[in-house]
Motif scaffolding. Structure first.
Motif, PDB file in Angstrom:
ATOM      1  N   MET A   1       0.831  -1.195   0.000  1.00 52.83           N
ATOM      2  CA  MET A   1       0.000   0.000   0.000  1.00 52.83           C
ATOM      3  C   MET A   1       0.877   1.262   0.000  1.00 52.83           C
ATOM      4  O   MET A   1       0.555   2.231  -0.668  1.00 52.83           O
ATOM      5  N   LYS A   2       1.971   1.214   0.771  1.00 51.75           N
ATOM      6  CA  LYS A   2       2.849   2.384   0.846  1.00 51.75           C
ATOM      7  C   LYS A   2       3.501   2.668  -0.507  1.00 51.75           C
ATOM      8  O   LYS A   2       3.683   3.827  -0.869  1.00 51.75           O
ATOM      9  N   ILE A   3       3.825   1.600  -1.254  1.00 51.75           N
ATOM     10  CA  ILE A   3       4.431   1.785  -2.578  1.00 51.75           C
ATOM     11  C   ILE A   3       3.436   2.438  -3.532  1.00 51.75           C
ATOM     12  O   ILE A   3       3.806   3.309  -4.314  1.00 51.75           O
ATOM     13  N   PHE A   4       2.162   2.034  -3.439  1.00 54.80           N
ATOM     14  CA  PHE A   4       1.133   2.631  -4.287  1.00 54.80           C
ATOM     15  C   PHE A   4       0.984   4.127  -3.997  1.00 54.80           C
ATOM     16  O   PHE A   4       0.916   4.941  -4.918  1.00 54.80           O
ATOM     17  N   ILE A   5       0.949   4.488  -2.732  1.00 54.19           N
ATOM     18  CA  ILE A   5       0.803   5.901  -2.357  1.00 54.19           C
ATOM     19  C   ILE A   5       2.014   6.699  -2.809  1.00 54.19           C
ATOM     20  O   ILE A   5       1.879   7.813  -3.327  1.00 54.19           O
ATOM     21  N   ARG A   6       3.195   6.119  -2.641  1.00 55.66           N
ATOM     22  CA  ARG A   6       4.418   6.814  -3.054  1.00 55.66           C
ATOM     23  C   ARG A   6       4.448   7.027  -4.565  1.00 55.66           C
ATOM     24  O   ARG A   6       4.778   8.111  -5.045  1.00 55.66           O
ATOM     25  N   ASN A   7       4.080   5.999  -5.333  1.00 54.18           N
ATOM     26  CA  ASN A   7       4.031   6.139  -6.793  1.00 54.18           C
ATOM     27  C   ASN A   7       2.986   7.161  -7.216  1.00 54.18           C
ATOM     28  O   ASN A   7       3.213   7.940  -8.140  1.00 54.18           O
ATOM     29  N   PHE A   8       1.844   7.154  -6.546  1.00 56.51           N
ATOM     30  CA  PHE A   8       0.798   8.135  -6.851  1.00 56.51           C
ATOM     31  C   PHE A   8       1.293   9.558  -6.593  1.00 56.51           C
ATOM     32  O   PHE A   8       1.068  10.464  -7.400  1.00 56.51           O
ATOM     33  N   LEU A   9       1.982   9.755  -5.475  1.00 53.21           N
ATOM     34  CA  LEU A   9       2.490  11.086  -5.149  1.00 53.21           C
ATOM     35  C   LEU A   9       3.573  11.531  -6.128  1.00 53.21           C
ATOM     36  O   LEU A   9       3.645  12.707  -6.482  1.00 53.21           O
ATOM     37  N   PHE A  10       4.411  10.596  -6.580  1.00 53.38           N
ATOM     38  CA  PHE A  10       5.416  10.945  -7.587  1.00 53.38           C
ATOM     39  C   PHE A  10       4.751  11.382  -8.893  1.00 53.38           C
ATOM     40  O   PHE A  10       5.156  12.359  -9.516  1.00 53.38           O
ATOM     41  N   GLU A  11       3.717  10.652  -9.314  1.00 55.42           N
ATOM     42  CA  GLU A  11       3.004  11.015 -10.541  1.00 55.42           C
ATOM     43  C   GLU A  11       2.312  12.367 -10.393  1.00 55.42           C
ATOM     44  O   GLU A  11       2.311  13.191 -11.316  1.00 55.42           O
ATOM     45  N   LEU A  12       1.731  12.618  -9.236  1.00 56.73           N
ATOM     46  CA  LEU A  12       1.096  13.906  -8.975  1.00 56.73           C
ATOM     47  C   LEU A  12       2.128  15.024  -8.980  1.00 56.73           C
ATOM     48  O   LEU A  12       1.890  16.108  -9.525  1.00 56.73           O
ATOM     49  N   PHE A  13       3.295  14.759  -8.405  1.00 57.87           N
ATOM     50  CA  PHE A  13       4.380  15.733  -8.382  1.00 57.87           C
ATOM     51  C   PHE A  13       4.811  16.089  -9.800  1.00 57.87           C
ATOM     52  O   PHE A  13       4.964  17.265 -10.138  1.00 57.87           O
ATOM     53  N   TYR A  14       4.982  15.068 -10.660  1.00 55.89           N
ATOM     54  CA  TYR A  14       5.385  15.325 -12.043  1.00 55.89           C
ATOM     55  C   TYR A  14       4.306  16.079 -12.806  1.00 55.89           C
ATOM     56  O   TYR A  14       4.602  16.968 -13.613  1.00 55.89           O
ATOM     57  N   ALA A  15       3.056  15.765 -12.562  1.00 54.37           N
ATOM     58  CA  ALA A  15       1.956  16.473 -13.230  1.00 54.37           C
ATOM     59  C   ALA A  15       1.914  17.935 -12.795  1.00 54.37           C
ATOM     60  O   ALA A  15       1.685  18.834 -13.614  1.00 54.37           O
ATOM     61  N   LEU A  16       2.151  18.190 -11.522  1.00 56.61           N
ATOM     62  CA  LEU A  16       2.145  19.571 -11.032  1.00 56.61           C
ATOM     63  C   LEU A  16       3.331  20.364 -11.576  1.00 56.61           C
ATOM     64  O   LEU A  16       3.196  21.548 -11.882  1.00 56.61           O
ATOM     65  N   ILE A  17       4.491  19.721 -11.696  1.00 56.38           N
ATOM     66  CA  ILE A  17       5.640  20.405 -12.301  1.00 56.38           C
ATOM     67  C   ILE A  17       5.327  20.779 -13.751  1.00 56.38           C
ATOM     68  O   ILE A  17       5.623  21.887 -14.195  1.00 56.38           O
ATOM     69  N   GLY A  18       4.722  19.842 -14.469  1.00 54.50           N
ATOM     70  CA  GLY A  18       4.337  20.117 -15.850  1.00 54.50           C
ATOM     71  C   GLY A  18       3.349  21.261 -15.950  1.00 54.50           C
ATOM     72  O   GLY A  18       3.463  22.128 -16.819  1.00 54.50           O
ATOM     73  N   ALA A  19       2.378  21.294 -15.040  1.00 58.57           N
ATOM     74  CA  ALA A  19       1.388  22.374 -15.047  1.00 58.57           C
ATOM     75  C   ALA A  19       2.044  23.718 -14.747  1.00 58.57           C
ATOM     76  O   ALA A  19       1.729  24.726 -15.387  1.00 58.57           O
ATOM     77  N   VAL A  20       2.954  23.737 -13.785  1.00 55.42           N
ATOM     78  CA  VAL A  20       3.642  24.987 -13.444  1.00 55.42           C
ATOM     79  C   VAL A  20       4.457  25.484 -14.637  1.00 55.42           C
ATOM     80  O   VAL A  20       4.435  26.686 -14.963  1.00 55.42           O
ATOM     81  N   ILE A  21       5.158  24.587 -15.302  1.00 54.32           N
ATOM     82  CA  ILE A  21       5.967  24.990 -16.465  1.00 54.32           C
ATOM     83  C   ILE A  21       5.089  25.492 -17.596  1.00 54.32           C
ATOM     84  O   ILE A  21       5.369  26.546 -18.189  1.00 54.32           O
ATOM     85  N   ILE A  22       4.022  24.765 -17.903  1.00 58.12           N
ATOM     86  CA  ILE A  22       3.127  25.173 -18.994  1.00 58.12           C
ATOM     87  C   ILE A  22       2.466  26.508 -18.682  1.00 58.12           C
ATOM     88  O   ILE A  22       2.420  27.402 -19.540  1.00 58.12           O
TER      89      ILE A  22
END
Length: 57
Positions: free
Chosen positions: A1-22
């Motif tokens: 479960m912890k791995i799933f949450i960590r992967n989800f947060l990494f994907e959210l982090f990358y999406a937010l970086i992309g949004a900030v750049i765009i």
């Protein structure tokens, strides 16, 4: 479960970086276009909170 949450947060982090750049590029190209509809402070705050949570895991 912890791995799933960590992967989800990494994907959210990358999406937010992309949004900030765009959104930053759009503001440079066309001033006022993004800020008329979205306050970037909230986006940066969410990005910072997600980053802190990732560092704590």
């Amino acid at each position: 479960m912890k791995i799933f949450i960590r992967n989800f947060l990494f994907e959210l982090f990358y999406a937010l970086i992309g949004a900030v750049i765009i959104f930053s590029c759009l503001e440079i190209i066309w001033p006022g276009m993004v800020l008329a509809y979205l306050n970037l402070n909230y986006l940066l705050l969410v990005w910072l909170i997600v980053d802190i949570i990732i560092l704590l895991l």
